[in-house]
Design a protein around this motif. Structure first.
Motif, short mmCIF file in Angstrom:
data_model
loop_
_atom_site.label_atom_id
_atom_site.label_comp_id
_atom_site.label_asym_id
_atom_site.label_seq_id
_atom_site.Cartn_x
_atom_site.Cartn_y
_atom_site.Cartn_z
N SER A 179 0.84 -1.20 0.00
CA SER A 179 0.00 0.00 0.00
C SER A 179 0.87 1.24 0.00
O SER A 179 0.53 2.25 -0.62
CB SER A 179 -0.94 -0.01 1.21
OG SER A 179 -0.20 -0.03 2.41
N LEU A 180 2.01 1.17 0.68
CA LEU A 180 2.94 2.31 0.69
C LEU A 180 3.47 2.58 -0.71
O LEU A 180 3.61 3.73 -1.12
CB LEU A 180 4.09 2.02 1.65
CG LEU A 180 5.10 3.15 1.89
CD1 LEU A 180 4.41 4.33 2.54
CD2 LEU A 180 6.24 2.66 2.77
N THR A 181 3.72 1.51 -1.45
CA THR A 181 4.21 1.68 -2.83
C THR A 181 3.19 2.44 -3.68
O THR A 181 3.54 3.34 -4.43
CB THR A 181 4.49 0.31 -3.47
OG1 THR A 181 5.45 -0.37 -2.69
CG2 THR A 181 5.00 0.46 -4.88
N VAL A 218 22.74 -1.88 -5.15
CA VAL A 218 22.11 -0.62 -4.75
C VAL A 218 20.62 -0.79 -5.01
O VAL A 218 20.18 -0.87 -6.16
CB VAL A 218 22.67 0.58 -5.53
CG1 VAL A 218 22.01 1.88 -5.05
CG2 VAL A 218 24.19 0.67 -5.35
N LEU A 219 19.85 -0.87 -3.95
CA LEU A 219 18.42 -1.17 -4.04
C LEU A 219 17.61 0.11 -3.89
O LEU A 219 17.78 0.85 -2.91
CB LEU A 219 18.02 -2.17 -2.95
CG LEU A 219 18.83 -3.47 -2.91
CD1 LEU A 219 18.43 -4.29 -1.70
CD2 LEU A 219 18.64 -4.28 -4.19
N ASP A 220 16.76 0.38 -4.85
CA ASP A 220 15.82 1.49 -4.76
C ASP A 220 14.59 0.99 -4.01
O ASP A 220 13.86 0.12 -4.49
CB ASP A 220 15.45 1.97 -6.17
CG ASP A 220 14.50 3.15 -6.13
OD1 ASP A 220 14.85 4.16 -5.49
OD2 ASP A 220 13.41 3.06 -6.74
N THR A 234 9.76 -1.55 2.75
CA THR A 234 10.62 -2.75 2.74
C THR A 234 10.60 -3.45 1.40
O THR A 234 11.12 -4.56 1.27
CB THR A 234 10.16 -3.74 3.82
OG1 THR A 234 8.82 -4.15 3.55
CG2 THR A 234 10.25 -3.12 5.20
N GLU A 235 10.00 -2.83 0.38
CA GLU A 235 9.89 -3.45 -0.95
C GLU A 235 10.90 -2.82 -1.90
O GLU A 235 11.14 -1.61 -1.89
CB GLU A 235 8.49 -3.28 -1.49
CG GLU A 235 8.26 -3.99 -2.82
CD GLU A 235 6.87 -3.77 -3.34
OE1 GLU A 235 6.73 -3.14 -4.40
OE2 GLU A 235 5.91 -4.20 -2.68
N ILE A 236 11.48 -3.68 -2.76
CA ILE A 236 12.48 -3.22 -3.72
C ILE A 236 11.79 -2.78 -5.01
O ILE A 236 10.99 -3.53 -5.57
CB ILE A 236 13.49 -4.36 -4.02
CG1 ILE A 236 14.18 -4.81 -2.74
CG2 ILE A 236 14.50 -3.91 -5.06
CD1 ILE A 236 14.96 -6.10 -2.88
N ASN A 237 12.09 -1.56 -5.43
CA ASN A 237 11.57 -1.06 -6.71
C ASN A 237 12.46 -1.49 -7.87
O ASN A 237 11.98 -1.93 -8.90
CB ASN A 237 11.46 0.47 -6.68
CG ASN A 237 10.05 0.93 -6.37
OD1 ASN A 237 9.12 0.14 -6.35
ND2 ASN A 237 9.90 2.21 -6.12
N SER A 238 13.75 -1.28 -7.71
CA SER A 238 14.71 -1.62 -8.77
C SER A 238 16.05 -1.91 -8.13
O SER A 238 16.28 -1.62 -6.95
CB SER A 238 14.83 -0.47 -9.79
OG SER A 238 15.33 0.70 -9.16
N VAL A 239 16.94 -2.52 -8.90
CA VAL A 239 18.24 -2.92 -8.37
C VAL A 239 19.34 -2.56 -9.37
O VAL A 239 19.16 -2.68 -10.58
CB VAL A 239 18.26 -4.43 -8.07
CG1 VAL A 239 17.90 -5.25 -9.32
CG2 VAL A 239 19.62 -4.88 -7.53
N LYS A 240 20.48 -2.11 -8.83
CA LYS A 240 21.66 -1.83 -9.65
C LYS A 240 22.85 -2.59 -9.05
O LYS A 240 23.35 -2.22 -7.99
CB LYS A 240 21.96 -0.33 -9.67
CG LYS A 240 20.94 0.48 -10.44
CD LYS A 240 21.26 1.96 -10.40
CE LYS A 240 21.03 2.55 -9.02
NZ LYS A 240 21.19 4.02 -9.00
N PRO A 241 23.30 -3.67 -9.70
CA PRO A 241 24.49 -4.37 -9.20
C PRO A 241 25.71 -3.45 -9.28
O PRO A 241 25.89 -2.71 -10.25
CB PRO A 241 24.64 -5.55 -10.17
CG PRO A 241 23.29 -5.73 -10.78
CD PRO A 241 22.72 -4.34 -10.87
N LEU A 297 14.64 -9.48 -8.01
CA LEU A 297 14.66 -8.59 -6.86
C LEU A 297 13.57 -7.52 -6.86
O LEU A 297 13.02 -7.22 -5.79
CB LEU A 297 16.04 -7.94 -6.71
CG LEU A 297 17.17 -8.91 -6.36
CD1 LEU A 297 18.47 -8.15 -6.13
CD2 LEU A 297 16.84 -9.73 -5.13
N PRO A 298 13.24 -6.88 -7.99
CA PRO A 298 12.13 -5.93 -7.94
C PRO A 298 10.84 -6.58 -7.44
O PRO A 298 10.47 -7.67 -7.87
CB PRO A 298 12.01 -5.47 -9.40
CG PRO A 298 13.39 -5.62 -9.96
CD PRO A 298 13.91 -6.88 -9.31
#
Length: 381
Positions: free
Chosen positions: A7-9, A38-40, A44-51, A357-358
């Protein structure tokens, strides 16, 4: 008020003030090395990830082109610290292919024993790590203590506990000491006696089933298309194992089946490791029973001044993480002209990180990475 991350998302999708970057690694206890994501995040939910492998760069491949053939044996184990011996063997096999050298039969068995011992140490870390990532710390304490018993055997055989540098072009450095196989058999018996405890505390634990089932699913077809190998490939139902499909060392003389699972998720991968761990104990016992007498290395002269005949070769082995392959080019000099390493972690740690991960919760990242067997030094070689 139920303020869960989903819901926060929805509420903060376009509100930059409520999103934040979270650095998972390099110093996070769930990250095995100087690598990071690097987690956006939203809640506590991941939107996107950058290794981010920037802090890990070691340049193993280029370093090997600046050092002698035998000197490189001190570098290659560091490409996967948890399971170092497959790198030694794959490198030596490529050199031996170029030189058209056949190693002695006893050396083949000693190589296989060290490869499977290394697999044991890696699988113990994976088994314990799966528990610790979910708050079940007892199996981790057990697995590290049990792993030390295997490291004791490595120390007796090679002089080293983590990096062994035991395999050399032409075979292995030295024969097993007197009494080694008897003690190794006793160690295997002890490790096998511990399996029911791991099953009771970890694999039969409802926490494991609830948290791992359905997490990080990879289909049978996608596993092959994206280059996954090893236990990850077999946990998705693919009957593929280099030890069977392109046998090397003493594997052609051994009797074992290719174990598979059909679930394709984190739970299936954890069970795959557990079953392969038991199989490894049986493989080492076969080697001890069958090992012949004889020499342990071919005579190649002064290895410190070794010149490898001009040519190129690719050699691959089945590590606990998957396929490790070495493509080596020699121009006839005292060091390799080119070296390229194919490791198993890149598809899982880069490609599947973007897919899995997203939308995943932060508390699942460590166990997701652990069940995929990601070895960070393998990313940036």
């Amino acid at each position: 008020m139920n303020f869960n991350s989903y819901s926060l998302t929805k509420m903060t999708k376009d509100d930059k003030d409520t999103t934040y970057d979270l650095f998972f690694g390099p110093n996070h206890p769930g990250m095995h090395g100087n690598f990071g994501y690097v987690l956006d995040m939203v809640g506590t939910e991941i939107n996107s990830v950058k290794p981010n492998a920037g802090q890990l760069h070691r340049g193993f491949e280029k370093l090997m082109e600046q050092r002698g053939w035998v000197q490189n044996l001190t570098l290659v184990p560091r490409i996967c610290v948890m399971d170092p011996d497959p790198n030694e063997v794959a490198y030596c096999m490529a050199v031996e292919k170029i030189m058209n050298v056949e190693i002695p039969e006893r050396a083949k068995y000693l190589r296989t024993i060290t490869l499977e011992m290394s697999r044991l140490t890696s699988h113990l870390i994976s088994i314990g790590g799966a528990g610790a990532s979910l708050g079940l710390y007892t199996p981790m304490y057990w697995s590290m203590a049990d792993r030390d018993r295997v490291l004791d055997m490595f120390e007796w055989l090679t002089g080293g506990r983590v990096y062994h540098i035991y395999n050399i072009p032409g075979g292995v450095r030295r024969d097993a000491p007197r009494g080694f196989f008897k003690k190794l058999n006793e160690t295997l018996d002890y490790l096998e006696s511990r399996i029911p405890e791991y099953d009771r505390v970890l694999f039969e634990n409802p926490i494991i089933h609830k948290r791992l089932k359905g997490l990080g699913f990879v289909s049978k077809e996608d596993a092959r298309k994206t280059g996954l190998s090893g236990p990850n490939l077999r946990a998705s139902g693919n009957v593929i194992d280099i030890r069977k499909d392109a046998p090397y060392a003493a594997y052609p003389y051994l009797d074992f089946d290719v174990i598979t699972q059909t679930g394709g998720d984190a739970f299936a991968r954890a069970v795959q490791i557990r079953k392969e761990y038991k199989q490894t104990l049986d493989i080492i016992r076969q080697c001890i029973k069958q090992i012949p007498e004889g020499e342990v290395h071919a005579s190649l002269g002064n290895l410190g001044m070794l010149k490898v005949t001009p040519g190129e070769a690719y050699a691959k082995v089945e590590s606990s993480k998957g396929e490790f392959g070495y493509y080596i080019v020699s121009d006839g000099g005292l060091k390799p002209y080119r070296v390229s390493v194919r490791g198993p972690s890149l598809p899982a740690g880069f490609l599947w990180a973007q897919k899995h991960l997203p939308k995943m919760k932060i508390d699942d990242v460590a166990v997701w990475m652990g069940t995929l067997g990601i070895c960070p030094p393998d990313f940036d070689k």
